[in-house]
Design a protein around this motif. Structure first.
Motif, mmCIF file in Angstrom:
data_model
loop_
_atom_site.group_PDB
_atom_site.id
_atom_site.type_symbol
_atom_site.label_atom_id
_atom_site.label_comp_id
_atom_site.label_asym_id
_atom_site.label_seq_id
_atom_site.Cartn_x
_atom_site.Cartn_y
_atom_site.Cartn_z
ATOM 1 N N TYR A 67 45.376 73.616 -93.908
ATOM 2 C CA TYR A 67 44.627 74.801 -94.339
ATOM 3 C C TYR A 67 43.243 74.453 -94.871
ATOM 4 O O TYR A 67 42.260 75.132 -94.576
ATOM 5 C CB TYR A 67 45.426 75.543 -95.413
ATOM 6 N N PHE A 68 43.148 73.392 -95.650
ATOM 7 C CA PHE A 68 41.895 73.087 -96.334
ATOM 8 C C PHE A 68 41.029 72.038 -95.629
ATOM 9 O O PHE A 68 39.834 71.951 -95.907
ATOM 10 C CB PHE A 68 42.170 72.611 -97.763
ATOM 11 N N VAL A 69 41.626 71.256 -94.746
ATOM 12 C CA VAL A 69 40.866 70.172 -94.122
ATOM 13 C C VAL A 69 40.759 70.366 -92.611
ATOM 14 O O VAL A 69 39.673 70.599 -92.081
ATOM 15 C CB VAL A 69 41.496 68.795 -94.429
ATOM 16 N N PHE A 78 46.778 81.186 -100.635
ATOM 17 C CA PHE A 78 47.536 80.198 -99.862
ATOM 18 C C PHE A 78 49.028 80.331 -100.126
ATOM 19 O O PHE A 78 49.843 80.380 -99.200
ATOM 20 C CB PHE A 78 47.052 78.792 -100.219
ATOM 21 N N TRP A 79 49.418 80.378 -101.407
ATOM 22 C CA TRP A 79 50.848 80.462 -101.738
ATOM 23 C C TRP A 79 51.439 81.818 -101.352
ATOM 24 O O TRP A 79 52.631 81.916 -101.050
ATOM 25 C CB TRP A 79 51.069 80.198 -103.226
ATOM 26 N N LEU A 120 61.228 76.682 -94.582
ATOM 27 C CA LEU A 120 59.893 77.249 -94.717
ATOM 28 C C LEU A 120 59.173 76.860 -95.994
ATOM 29 O O LEU A 120 57.946 76.809 -96.023
ATOM 30 C CB LEU A 120 59.972 78.781 -94.647
ATOM 31 N N PHE A 121 59.908 76.603 -97.062
ATOM 32 C CA PHE A 121 59.270 76.436 -98.363
ATOM 33 C C PHE A 121 59.150 74.984 -98.825
ATOM 34 O O PHE A 121 58.349 74.695 -99.713
ATOM 35 C CB PHE A 121 60.022 77.233 -99.434
ATOM 36 N N THR A 122 59.951 74.063 -98.228
ATOM 37 C CA THR A 122 59.932 72.702 -98.777
ATOM 38 C C THR A 122 59.944 71.558 -97.762
ATOM 39 O O THR A 122 59.151 70.631 -97.880
ATOM 40 C CB THR A 122 61.118 72.482 -99.734
ATOM 41 N N THR A 125 51.058 68.378 -95.884
ATOM 42 C CA THR A 125 50.648 68.661 -94.503
ATOM 43 C C THR A 125 50.124 70.079 -94.373
ATOM 44 O O THR A 125 49.099 70.328 -93.722
ATOM 45 C CB THR A 125 51.831 68.452 -93.533
ATOM 46 N N LYS A 126 50.806 71.010 -95.009
ATOM 47 C CA LYS A 126 50.391 72.408 -94.925
ATOM 48 C C LYS A 126 49.066 72.623 -95.649
ATOM 49 O O LYS A 126 48.188 73.359 -95.164
ATOM 50 C CB LYS A 126 51.479 73.306 -95.519
#
Length: 465
Positions: free
Chosen positions: A258-260, A112-113, A180-182, A253-254
């Motif tokens: 991805y997971f839900v 993911f990361w 993009l990162f935060t 949110t991200k």
């Protein structure tokens, strides 16, 4: 049904079940299974490095000042060639770790990361160091992860922060860390970017490829960033960003997407974000998600198209395949459009239906047979040379077939002999499958459970998790 909930958890928190998980799927409660997953996540992820140290040993070019221009070009060519080999080896070793490591949650979060901090860096030393940082903090603290990845040589050089000097600020990194990162687009101003760029001046990379700070080119003037005013440096900016409520909302949110579910429940995200911002504990956030009743609700199950790496790894964890030749792993990644360490841009890979087109769908639906040598496919690889890992040539057609490139998993036959077709169906395919489809597959398989299992994995439903 507890078994279906357990399979859902195994696919979301890792790369699906392997044959050793089947007893747990049948016998453990979902709470017990989560505890086992969480306990495994406490283990340190293995360090993955290329076998050659050539690039690391020779990153510093200063010792070859006596070489001619032609000799330096030849030396740099050797660095590029070895880096290309190293990154392919990192790719293959990581795939094997995803397949075999009991710490599935750590591997899944590293994946993911890896997409979140989608660094495009062709030097294997820099790529490896950033990769190890991600693995170190994959289920740890997001603040630590953000700070260390931001200071990695790969990030500094990829986003030109080594060119960021007080007389000529470079805004690339300042913009991307916010966008993009935060925090995401719309949650900062152009002035915030310009002022943050001033704060990041002086960041660079030394002759060992490690972060360094050059005070001589740092702007010591007063800056105004996200409503705060002061003589800030880069670390101060990261602290300010982490204090913004939008940062935790953006990251949660991200993770939720991805997971839900890619359809975001803003109320749930808001509640999760408040807790996450307290200490940015990644594992605690995941535990809240994976132990919530709503995670297992029908609308949140079998609603994601598996990204290519998840599909490829999940298939190898469970199916008759025990080992696949490195070259075949690369070819499949290229055809499916997701090659580890080669994201299409700093924004990372796409998701959802973006994974499917006429080429990739054919490969996906035939993948079990292709890598088992039962089927052959010849298709055009993606045109982006970064995605092709420098393997583009005049003939990009890739032919996939076995030819001794796959080692069989002998445990598969033992599992099949003890399993009914009903249990095979439940374990392999999570969504509800039309009964008529199952009857047709059973007829086609003629009592051969191996063929029946392969045919199930060929169904469109297997593309979902």
């Amino acid at each position: 049904m507890e078994k279906n909930k357990n399979l859902h958890l195994l696919w979301r928190s890792g790369f699906g079940p392997d044959l050793s998980d089947i007893r747990d799927v049948d016998e453990l409660t979902t709470q017990q299974l989560w505890k086992k997953i969480k306990d495994n996540a406490s283990a340190t992820l293995p360090v993955i490095s290329p076998s050659s140290s050539f690039v690391r040993d020779n990153y510093d070019n200063t010792g070859r000042s006596e070489l001619s221009k032609e000799q330096k070009e030849e030396w740099n060519r050797k660095i590029r060639q070895q880096s290309n080999k190293d990154i392919k080896e990192l790719n293959n070793r990581w795939i094997q770790s995803m397949i075999n490591n009991d710490n599935q949650l750590g591997e899944k979060m590293s994946f993911f990361w890896h997409n979140h901090f989608a660094i495009r860096q062709n030097n294997s030393l820099l790529q490896e160091d950033a990769f190890q940082t991600i693995r170190k903090h994959s289920v740890g603290n997001f603040a630590d992860l953000l700070r260390e990845v931001s200071k990695s040589g790969a990030m500094v050089l990829s986003l030109n922060n080594q060119q960021n000097r007080k007389r000529s600020p470079n805004e690339n990194f300042a913009r991307e860390i916010m966008e993009l990162f935060t925090m995401g687009v719309g949650n900062y101003t152009e002035k915030d970017v310009k002022e943050a760029a001033r704060a990041f001046t002086g960041w660079g990379v030394n002759q060992a490829g490690q972060f360094t700070f050059n005070a001589k080119v740092h702007d010591n003037g007063t800056k105004e960033i996200l409503g705060r005013r002061g003589n800030f440096d880069g670390d101060d900016v990261i602290d300010i960003i982490l204090q913004q409520p939008q940062t935790s909302i953006f990251i949660v949110t991200k993770i939720y997407s991805y997971f839900v579910n890619e359809t975001i429940d803003t109320d749930k995200v808001a509640a999760l974000a408040i807790s996450f911002r307290e200490d940015y504990n990644i594992l605690r956030l995941l535990e809240v998600i994976f132990t919530s009743d709503w995670f297992y609700q029908p609308q949140n199950r079998s609603n994601r198209i598996k990204p290519p790496v998840e599909l490829l790894v999940g298939l190898q964890r469970f199916s008759p395949i025990m080992a696949m030749e490195e070259a075949l792993q690369y070819r499949i990644q290229r055809l499916l459009g997701q090659a580890l360490f080669y994201p299409p841009s700093i924004a990372g890979w796409p998701s959802g239906k973006a994974w499917l087109d006429s080429n990739t769908l054919i490969v996906r639906l035939q993948l079990p047979q292709i890598i088992a040598g039962i089927a052959t496919v010849q298709l055009q690889a993606k045109s982006d040379d970064d995605l092709n890992m420098g393997l583009s040539n005049s003939d990009d057609l890739i032919r996939l077939q076995k030819r001794g490139k796959v080692t069989a998993n002998t445990a598969w036959d033992s599992w099949l002999s003890q399993t009914s077709e009903t249990d095979i169906t439940t374990t392999i395919s999570l969504p509800n499958i039309d009964k008529q489809t199952l009857i047709l597959l059973q007829t086609k398989s003629r009592g051969d459970k191996n063929n029946y299992a392969h045919n199930l994995m060929n169904l469109p439903e297997y593309q979902l998790c």
